[in-house]
Design a protein around this motif. Structure first.
Motif, mmCIF file in Angstrom:
data_model
loop_
_atom_site.group_PDB
_atom_site.id
_atom_site.type_symbol
_atom_site.label_atom_id
_atom_site.label_comp_id
_atom_site.label_asym_id
_atom_site.label_seq_id
_atom_site.Cartn_x
_atom_site.Cartn_y
_atom_site.Cartn_z
ATOM 1 N N PRO A 125 0.791 -1.231 0.000
ATOM 2 C CA PRO A 125 0.000 0.000 0.000
ATOM 3 C C PRO A 125 0.823 1.282 0.000
ATOM 4 C CG PRO A 125 0.124 -0.849 2.216
ATOM 5 C CD PRO A 125 0.905 -1.814 1.337
ATOM 6 N N GLY A 126 2.132 1.200 -0.241
ATOM 7 C CA GLY A 126 2.966 2.401 -0.204
ATOM 8 C C GLY A 126 3.118 2.900 1.220
ATOM 9 N N THR A 127 2.673 4.121 1.475
ATOM 10 C CA THR A 127 2.747 4.675 2.831
ATOM 11 C C THR A 127 1.372 4.775 3.477
ATOM 12 O OG1 THR A 127 2.640 6.934 1.950
ATOM 13 C CG2 THR A 127 4.838 5.998 2.302
ATOM 14 N N ASP A 128 0.371 4.140 2.869
ATOM 15 C CA ASP A 128 -1.006 4.212 3.362
ATOM 16 C C ASP A 128 -1.210 3.243 4.533
ATOM 17 O OD1 ASP A 128 -3.692 4.449 3.790
ATOM 18 O OD2 ASP A 128 -4.320 3.737 1.811
ATOM 19 N N ALA A 129 -1.014 3.754 5.752
ATOM 20 C CA ALA A 129 -1.124 2.914 6.944
ATOM 21 C C ALA A 129 -2.573 2.570 7.280
ATOM 22 C CB ALA A 129 -0.468 3.610 8.132
ATOM 23 N N GLN A 130 -3.537 3.262 6.651
ATOM 24 C CA GLN A 130 -4.949 2.993 6.932
ATOM 25 C C GLN A 130 -5.475 1.797 6.144
ATOM 26 O OE1 GLN A 130 -6.431 4.767 9.403
ATOM 27 N NE2 GLN A 130 -4.378 5.671 9.553
ATOM 28 N N TYR A 131 -4.783 1.467 5.060
ATOM 29 C CA TYR A 131 -5.261 0.371 4.215
ATOM 30 C C TYR A 131 -5.025 -0.976 4.901
ATOM 31 C CZ TYR A 131 -5.746 -2.937 0.400
ATOM 32 O OH TYR A 131 -6.140 -3.995 -0.376
ATOM 33 N N GLN A 132 -6.012 -1.854 4.805
ATOM 34 C CA GLN A 132 -5.872 -3.214 5.320
ATOM 35 C C GLN A 132 -6.268 -4.194 4.220
ATOM 36 O OE1 GLN A 132 -8.523 -5.114 8.504
ATOM 37 N NE2 GLN A 132 -6.634 -4.803 9.658
ATOM 38 N N GLY A 133 -5.323 -5.052 3.864
ATOM 39 C CA GLY A 133 -5.589 -6.046 2.836
ATOM 40 C C GLY A 133 -6.218 -7.293 3.416
ATOM 41 N N PHE A 134 -7.022 -7.966 2.606
ATOM 42 C CA PHE A 134 -7.676 -9.204 3.054
ATOM 43 C C PHE A 134 -7.874 -10.111 1.857
ATOM 44 C CE2 PHE A 134 -11.352 -11.893 3.816
ATOM 45 C CZ PHE A 134 -11.093 -12.399 5.083
ATOM 46 N N ARG A 135 -7.528 -11.348 2.008
ATOM 47 C CA ARG A 135 -7.807 -12.325 0.955
ATOM 48 C C ARG A 135 -7.946 -13.717 1.544
ATOM 49 N NH1 ARG A 135 -2.995 -14.995 -1.353
ATOM 50 N NH2 ARG A 135 -1.104 -14.191 -0.363
ATOM 51 N N GLU A 136 -8.716 -14.534 0.848
ATOM 52 C CA GLU A 136 -8.919 -15.913 1.246
ATOM 53 C C GLU A 136 -7.879 -16.779 0.539
ATOM 54 O OE1 GLU A 136 -12.808 -18.821 1.952
ATOM 55 O OE2 GLU A 136 -12.944 -17.041 0.677
ATOM 56 N N VAL A 137 -7.396 -17.811 1.229
ATOM 57 C CA VAL A 137 -6.367 -18.698 0.696
ATOM 58 C C VAL A 137 -6.991 -20.048 0.357
ATOM 59 C CG1 VAL A 137 -4.158 -19.835 1.144
ATOM 60 C CG2 VAL A 137 -4.588 -17.531 2.049
ATOM 61 N N PHE A 138 -6.697 -20.526 -0.836
ATOM 62 C CA PHE A 138 -7.263 -21.791 -1.304
ATOM 63 C C PHE A 138 -6.151 -22.776 -1.653
ATOM 64 C CE2 PHE A 138 -10.420 -18.573 -2.213
ATOM 65 C CZ PHE A 138 -11.630 -19.180 -1.889
ATOM 66 N N ILE A 139 -6.450 -24.056 -1.515
ATOM 67 C CA ILE A 139 -5.609 -25.115 -2.052
ATOM 68 C C ILE A 139 -6.494 -26.001 -2.923
ATOM 69 C CG2 ILE A 139 -4.028 -25.109 -0.086
ATOM 70 C CD1 ILE A 139 -5.408 -27.674 0.905
ATOM 71 N N THR A 140 -5.873 -26.745 -3.833
ATOM 72 C CA THR A 140 -6.639 -27.684 -4.643
ATOM 73 C C THR A 140 -6.633 -29.041 -3.951
ATOM 74 O OG1 THR A 140 -4.651 -28.151 -5.936
ATOM 75 C CG2 THR A 140 -6.164 -26.498 -6.800
ATOM 76 N N ALA A 141 -7.787 -29.661 -3.916
ATOM 77 C CA ALA A 141 -7.921 -30.944 -3.211
ATOM 78 C C ALA A 141 -9.023 -31.772 -3.859
ATOM 79 C CB ALA A 141 -8.232 -30.708 -1.733
ATOM 80 N N GLY A 142 -9.029 -33.041 -3.508
ATOM 81 C CA GLY A 142 -10.066 -33.923 -4.008
ATOM 82 C C GLY A 142 -9.739 -34.492 -5.369
ATOM 83 N N ILE A 143 -10.626 -35.320 -5.864
ATOM 84 C CA ILE A 143 -10.422 -35.994 -7.142
ATOM 85 C C ILE A 143 -10.361 -34.989 -8.293
ATOM 86 C CG2 ILE A 143 -11.410 -37.644 -8.778
ATOM 87 C CD1 ILE A 143 -12.668 -39.093 -6.417
ATOM 88 N N ASN A 144 -11.193 -33.954 -8.215
ATOM 89 C CA ASN A 144 -11.261 -32.972 -9.293
ATOM 90 C C ASN A 144 -10.361 -31.773 -9.051
ATOM 91 O OD1 ASN A 144 -13.282 -34.480 -10.663
ATOM 92 N ND2 ASN A 144 -14.844 -33.628 -9.293
ATOM 93 N N ASN A 145 -9.491 -31.854 -8.030
ATOM 94 C CA ASN A 145 -8.626 -30.730 -7.671
ATOM 95 C C ASN A 145 -9.420 -29.429 -7.496
ATOM 96 O OD1 ASN A 145 -6.137 -32.055 -7.530
ATOM 97 N ND2 ASN A 145 -5.890 -31.944 -9.755
#
Length: 202
Positions: free
Chosen positions: A101-121
């Motif tokens: 975010p450069g110098t923007d201390a107010q910004y908060q990032g958020f993301r969901e993390v995925f993995i591939t699993a199962g027969i169909n990945n």
């Protein structure tokens, strides 16, 4: 202007943009691996990055970063990275993800993390990463002193076998990425990209 990591001095870049994606800029990074998050070993891989060209995506202008990887001095791989700086001064990739975010201390990032699993990945959510800019930090990377803004991400696991962890990217104003740290989703292995050379165009 050429800068080498064998020197212990860095010149002020206060007149340059924070992320400084000028055409012709070059950086080189060494990749270090660790099995315990304490002891790091150079992998003999160097990532050489050059800014050259641009591309328009959905009406936005992205700068092209050409990554050329060398293992033991022999060319190994090439990849293209597209980046831009938005109106808030955030560094964004072509997927719309805020890398820093450069110098923007107010910004908060958020993301969901995925993995591939199962027969169909199929993609399976295993947790989330919340990222926040940390205060300016003095650090030494490969023998050179830098003043960096760490963008620190906390990984909170929702999977019973995956532990909580963290990642971070450290940028110095006017120079660019100085160090990147990423941990594995399981175990204690991690890697670091460390800046060892840069050449900036005026």
């Amino acid at each position: 202007q050429i800068y080498y990591s064998c020197t212990n001095e860095t010149e002020s870049q206060t007149t340059l943009p924070f992320f400084n994606l000028n055409q012709g800029n070059k950086w080189a990074y060494k990749l270090f691996n660790s099995n315990d998050n304490v002891n790091y070993v150079f992998s003999n891989l160097i990532d050489s990055v050059t800014v050259s060209g641009d591309s328009i995506i959905s009406g936005n202008n992205f700068v092209k970063l050409h990554h050329r990887e060398y293992l033991n001095g022999t060319f190994l791989n090439y990849r293209l990275e597209l980046l831009r700086v938005n109106s808030q001064g955030h560094l964004i990739n072509s997927d719309g993800y805020v890398l820093h975010p450069g110098t923007d201390a107010q910004y908060q990032g958020f993301r969901e993390v995925f993995i591939t699993a199962g027969i169909n990945n199929s993609p399976v959510s295993v947790g989330t990463i919340t990222s926040q800019l940390q205060p300016l930090l003095s650090t030494t990377v490969e023998g050179v002193n830098y003043s960096v803004y760490p963008y620190y991400g906390t990984f909170i696991s929702t999977h019973p076998t995956i532990p909580n962890n963290y990642i971070f990217d450290q940028y110095q104003e006017g120079i660019g990425l100085v160090k990147q740290y990423c941990s594995s989703l399981s175990g204690t292995s991690s890697y670091e990209y460390r800046l060892v050379y840069y050449q900036l165009q005026p």
